[in-house]
Motif scaffolding. Structure first.
Motif, PDB file in Angstrom:
ATOM      1  N   ALA A 195     -15.975 -31.945 -18.198  1.00 13.03           N
ATOM      2  CA  ALA A 195     -14.557 -32.602 -18.551  1.00 13.03           C
ATOM      3  C   ALA A 195     -13.949 -31.673 -19.704  1.00 13.03           C
ATOM      4  CB  ALA A 195     -14.754 -34.142 -18.407  1.00 13.03           C
ATOM      5  N   LEU A 196     -14.432 -30.915 -20.346  1.00  8.51           N
ATOM      6  CA  LEU A 196     -13.845 -30.421 -21.608  1.00  8.51           C
ATOM      7  C   LEU A 196     -12.735 -29.700 -21.319  1.00  8.51           C
ATOM      8  CD1 LEU A 196     -17.157 -29.328 -23.596  1.00  8.51           C
ATOM      9  CD2 LEU A 196     -15.863 -31.560 -23.767  1.00  8.51           C
ATOM     10  N   PRO A 197     -12.347 -28.998 -20.220  1.00 11.82           N
ATOM     11  CA  PRO A 197     -11.223 -28.360 -20.100  1.00 11.82           C
ATOM     12  C   PRO A 197      -9.873 -29.459 -19.747  1.00 11.82           C
ATOM     13  CG  PRO A 197     -12.804 -27.130 -18.653  1.00 11.82           C
ATOM     14  CD  PRO A 197     -13.415 -28.430 -19.286  1.00 11.82           C
ATOM     15  N   SER A 198     -10.387 -30.474 -18.789  1.00  9.98           N
ATOM     16  CA  SER A 198      -9.581 -31.209 -18.788  1.00  9.98           C
ATOM     17  C   SER A 198      -9.020 -32.280 -20.178  1.00  9.98           C
ATOM     18  CB  SER A 198     -10.131 -32.493 -17.719  1.00  9.98           C
ATOM     19  OG  SER A 198      -9.186 -33.601 -17.709  1.00  9.98           O
ATOM     20  N   ILE A 199     -10.153 -32.176 -20.950  1.00  9.37           N
ATOM     21  CA  ILE A 199      -9.709 -32.986 -22.314  1.00  9.37           C
ATOM     22  C   ILE A 199      -8.876 -31.967 -23.161  1.00  9.37           C
ATOM     23  CG2 ILE A 199     -10.895 -33.558 -24.452  1.00  9.37           C
ATOM     24  CD1 ILE A 199     -13.123 -34.653 -22.697  1.00  9.37           C
ATOM     25  N   GLN A 200      -9.133 -30.910 -23.169  1.00 10.74           N
ATOM     26  CA  GLN A 200      -8.202 -30.066 -23.939  1.00 10.74           C
ATOM     27  C   GLN A 200      -6.695 -29.902 -23.363  1.00 10.74           C
ATOM     28  OE1 GLN A 200     -11.027 -26.166 -24.003  1.00 10.74           O
ATOM     29  NE2 GLN A 200     -10.289 -26.145 -25.973  1.00 10.74           N
ATOM     30  N   LEU A 238     -21.352 -35.464 -10.687  1.00  5.48           N
ATOM     31  CA  LEU A 238     -20.551 -36.571 -10.769  1.00  5.48           C
ATOM     32  C   LEU A 238     -19.290 -36.149 -11.643  1.00  5.48           C
ATOM     33  CD1 LEU A 238     -23.191 -39.471 -11.527  1.00  5.48           C
ATOM     34  CD2 LEU A 238     -22.053 -38.789  -9.686  1.00  5.48           C
ATOM     35  N   GLY A 239     -19.604 -35.499 -12.704  1.00  2.59           N
ATOM     36  CA  GLY A 239     -18.179 -35.236 -13.270  1.00  2.59           C
ATOM     37  C   GLY A 239     -17.379 -34.350 -12.577  1.00  2.59           C
ATOM     38  N   GLY A 240     -17.485 -33.464 -11.768  1.00  5.13           N
ATOM     39  CA  GLY A 240     -16.848 -32.823 -10.949  1.00  5.13           C
ATOM     40  C   GLY A 240     -16.158 -33.570  -9.654  1.00  5.13           C
ATOM     41  N   GLN A 264     -17.588 -17.594 -10.588  1.00  2.00           N
ATOM     42  CA  GLN A 264     -16.135 -18.221 -10.591  1.00  2.00           C
ATOM     43  C   GLN A 264     -16.350 -19.771  -9.537  1.00  2.00           C
ATOM     44  OE1 GLN A 264     -13.520 -17.110 -12.368  1.00  2.00           O
ATOM     45  NE2 GLN A 264     -15.283 -15.690 -12.839  1.00  2.00           N
ATOM     46  N   TYR A 265     -17.318 -20.197  -9.583  1.00  2.45           N
ATOM     47  CA  TYR A 265     -17.465 -21.818  -8.875  1.00  2.45           C
ATOM     48  C   TYR A 265     -16.611 -22.699  -9.617  1.00  2.45           C
ATOM     49  CZ  TYR A 265     -21.599 -20.307  -6.106  1.00  2.45           C
ATOM     50  OH  TYR A 265     -22.607 -19.819  -5.328  1.00  2.45           O
ATOM     51  N   THR A 266     -16.277 -23.831  -8.951  1.00  2.00           N
ATOM     52  CA  THR A 266     -15.424 -25.001  -9.513  1.00  2.00           C
ATOM     53  C   THR A 266     -16.441 -25.704 -10.164  1.00  2.00           C
ATOM     54  OG1 THR A 266     -15.720 -26.139  -7.390  1.00  2.00           O
ATOM     55  CG2 THR A 266     -13.623 -24.751  -7.597  1.00  2.00           C
ATOM     56  N   PRO A 267     -16.109 -26.527 -11.175  1.00  2.00           N
ATOM     57  CA  PRO A 267     -16.971 -27.715 -11.664  1.00  2.00           C
ATOM     58  C   PRO A 267     -17.903 -28.403 -10.566  1.00  2.00           C
ATOM     59  CG  PRO A 267     -15.154 -27.665 -12.862  1.00  2.00           C
ATOM     60  CD  PRO A 267     -14.879 -26.814 -11.526  1.00  2.00           C
ATOM     61  N   LEU A 268     -17.313 -28.716  -9.480  1.00  2.00           N
ATOM     62  CA  LEU A 268     -18.093 -29.330  -8.613  1.00  2.00           C
ATOM     63  C   LEU A 268     -19.119 -28.523  -7.765  1.00  2.00           C
ATOM     64  CD1 LEU A 268     -18.413 -31.951  -7.088  1.00  2.00           C
ATOM     65  CD2 LEU A 268     -16.460 -31.332  -5.434  1.00  2.00           C
ATOM     66  N   GLN A 269     -18.561 -27.413  -7.358  1.00  5.38           N
ATOM     67  CA  GLN A 269     -19.432 -26.470  -6.680  1.00  5.38           C
ATOM     68  C   GLN A 269     -20.829 -26.176  -7.601  1.00  5.38           C
ATOM     69  OE1 GLN A 269     -16.361 -23.355  -5.996  1.00  5.38           O
ATOM     70  NE2 GLN A 269     -16.439 -23.887  -3.591  1.00  5.38           N
ATOM     71  N   SER A 270     -20.463 -25.907  -8.956  1.00  8.88           N
ATOM     72  CA  SER A 270     -21.479 -25.600  -9.845  1.00  8.88           C
ATOM     73  C   SER A 270     -22.232 -26.769  -9.916  1.00  8.88           C
ATOM     74  CB  SER A 270     -20.766 -25.272 -11.323  1.00  8.88           C
ATOM     75  OG  SER A 270     -21.791 -25.220 -12.085  1.00  8.88           O
ATOM     76  N   GLY A 271     -21.889 -27.919  -9.921  1.00  4.94           N
ATOM     77  CA  GLY A 271     -22.844 -28.982 -10.064  1.00  4.94           C
ATOM     78  C   GLY A 271     -23.733 -29.344  -8.687  1.00  4.94           C
ATOM     79  N   LEU A 272     -22.870 -29.070  -7.512  1.00  7.62           N
ATOM     80  CA  LEU A 272     -23.889 -29.184  -6.138  1.00  7.62           C
ATOM     81  C   LEU A 272     -24.780 -28.171  -6.310  1.00  7.62           C
ATOM     82  CD1 LEU A 272     -20.544 -29.811  -3.791  1.00  7.62           C
ATOM     83  CD2 LEU A 272     -22.325 -31.538  -4.691  1.00  7.62           C
ATOM     84  N   ALA A 273     -24.602 -27.083  -6.634  1.00  7.02           N
ATOM     85  CA  ALA A 273     -25.553 -25.623  -6.694  1.00  7.02           C
ATOM     86  C   ALA A 273     -26.876 -26.151  -7.447  1.00  7.02           C
ATOM     87  CB  ALA A 273     -24.957 -24.534  -7.582  1.00  7.02           C
TER      88      ALA A 273
END
Length: 473
Positions: free
Chosen positions: A19-24, A140-142, A291-300
């Motif tokens: 969530a850090l990019p979203s917080i920034q 879960l964050g993604g 270049q995965y999204t945060p959700l794709q990264s978490g699922l991996a």
């Protein structure tokens, strides 16, 4: 309900990373502020664990659980509602403090409420909670960010704790047994000077490590040199308190008269050095390199979480039968899985890498589930209930220190290799995995030595029993 609360407090160690990019973006936070949003929580979490365990021993686990859970829910709400960077950092510091007070109550409640094989099964559930919370944080964050959007999604990373915490509070109020302890005993039962000395010693270790993830400054590493001095002062003070009949913060006989506790604490610390840094490195690699999204990264990395969750429950049921051998087997499987990751990232084309990592991560997860819960059970099995909270707090403090060390070492290895190889991300991941494997080999050595010591104790006990029988005849 205690596992749900423990899940929340441990989840917040990792879930905020995505969530850090979203917080920034949402708050216009600086890079230094973002660093403290993550590391501030980890810092106060690690500092308050032993004191939280001791407070549970004195005030009663139920009372301390409810107090700390209330604090965690309120600070989560404050973090979600924070209008600026400064208030968010302050809320995260307070949230970490509440989490550190809350977490030791889980192991203490298990010690109080379960015996024998049932205790092993309960610690199996607790081990599954630890593994799942660490590994599923990015997923879960993604999901939360995808559901609520980049601008305000980060707030719901914190708000999600509120309904879950409220439900856990209601269930705990109804079901947890009431203790006979009173607030009047607090002044004479808590070793404030010992808490201060231990807190400074842990701070000297954790502060440079958590700052190193954001660059930090070189002079901070001088604090590490002060840690042994404050640690020695803490030990001497605790000996003095015990010698005059007082109540030390941490009963040092845990390290001399409780078989299995010292090696279990060391094993847990070293394992967490290699275990938790893996997810940061994989997140960096998948999002920056592939270049995965945060959700794709978490699922991996979900295969690790699934394997760990399933095995932890099963291992909790088997630990009374197989003992330390179960932990040793788990460590070997983790090591084989990490070797697989290190090889796969070098040999498999990037477009196929996400699927290719599934099997080695699953193998590592299966092994990991057979480490955390059995080690917790075996480390605390001979600990007296009167100091179970402090003992569990010390065990988890070691895990938090291991987390900080491992994250710093693996991230440094990753970044250094990326720079040295001109951006060859797979090579960087492989080097970081080799560092994690090194930690696992140290943990395996500790497990082998402890397994031999346990067998010697069994042989000695059998011999003493046979001699006693001969004398009686």
């Amino acid at each position: 309900m205690s596992l749900a609360a423990g899940f929340m407090s441990l989840l917040d160690v990792s879930i905020v990373n995505v969530a850090l990019p979203s917080i920034q973006q949402g708050l216009g936070a600086s890079s230094g502020g973002v660093q403290w949003i993550v590391s501030g929580y980890a810092l106060t979490f690690g500092l308050s664990l032993v004191a939280g365990g001791r407070l549970g021993d004195v005030l009663g686990r139920r009372r301390m659980f409810l107090i700390a859970l209330t604090g965690f829910v309120l600070t989560s709400a404050l973090a979600g509602a924070a209008p600026n960077e400064g208030l968010l950092v302050a809320a995260r510091l307070a949230q970490g403090l509440a989490a550190g007070l809350l977490t030791p109550q889980n192991s203490g409640l298990i010690q109080d409420m379960f015996r024998g094989a049932e205790r092993g099964r309960a610690f199996g559930m607790f081990g599954a909670t630890v593994g799942i919370s660490t590994a599923t944080g990015p997923v879960l964050g993604g999901l939360i960010l995808a559901a609520f959007g980049a601008d305000s999604g980060w707030r719901w990373v914190f708000y999600v704790n509120v309904p879950v915490g409220a439900l856990a509070f209601a269930l705990a109020w109804l079901w947890l047994p009431r203790a006979d302890t009173g607030l009047r005993t607090l002044r004479h039962q808590i070793d404030y000077r010992g808490a201060l000395l231990l807190g400074i010693a842990v701070l000297c270790v954790l502060f440079p490590l958590v700052q190193s993830e954001g660059g930090g400054t070189p002079w901070l590493w001088l604090l590490v040199l002060l840690a042994p001095a404050f640690g020695y002062a803490f030990v001497r003070w605790e000996q003095r308190v015990a010698g005059r009949g007082g109540k030390p913060l941490l009963d040092l006989t845990l390290f001399t008269a409780v078989p299995g506790y010292p090696p279990g604490l060391v094993l847990g610390t070293v394992y967490f050095c290699g275990f938790t840094g893996i997810f940061l490195v994989m997140s960096l690699f998948l999002q920056k390199g592939l270049q995965y999204t945060p959700l794709q990264s978490g699922l991996a990395v979900t295969p690790f979480a699934l394997g760990s969750a399933i095995t932890a429950v099963v291992a909790g049921r088997l630990v009374s039968r197989f003992g330390r051998g179960l932990t040793l087997t788990g460590l070997c499987l983790v090591t084989l899985g990490l070797i697989g990751v290190a090889v796969v990232v070098l040999l498999v084309p990037e477009r196929e890498l996400g699927w290719a990592l599934t099997l080695p991560l699953l193998l590592a997860g299966v092994g990991g589930g057979a480490v955390i819960s059995p080690n917790t059970t075996l480390t605390l099995e001979c600990v007296p209930n009167r100091v179970a909270g402090a003992a569990g707090g010390a065990l988890q403090t070691g895990q938090r220190i291991g987390t900080a060390i491992g994250t710093a070492v693996l991230a440094t290895a990753y970044y250094t290799t990326v720079s040295a190889t001109g951006g060859r991300y797979p090579v960087a991941v492989s080097v970081a995995m080799l560092c994690a494997i090194g930690f696992m080999l140290v943990a395996i050595t500790v497990a082998v030595l402890e397994l031999r010591a346990r067998r010697r104790r069994v042989v000695d006990a059998d011999r003493d029993e046979a001699l006693a029988a001969d004398v009686q005849r």
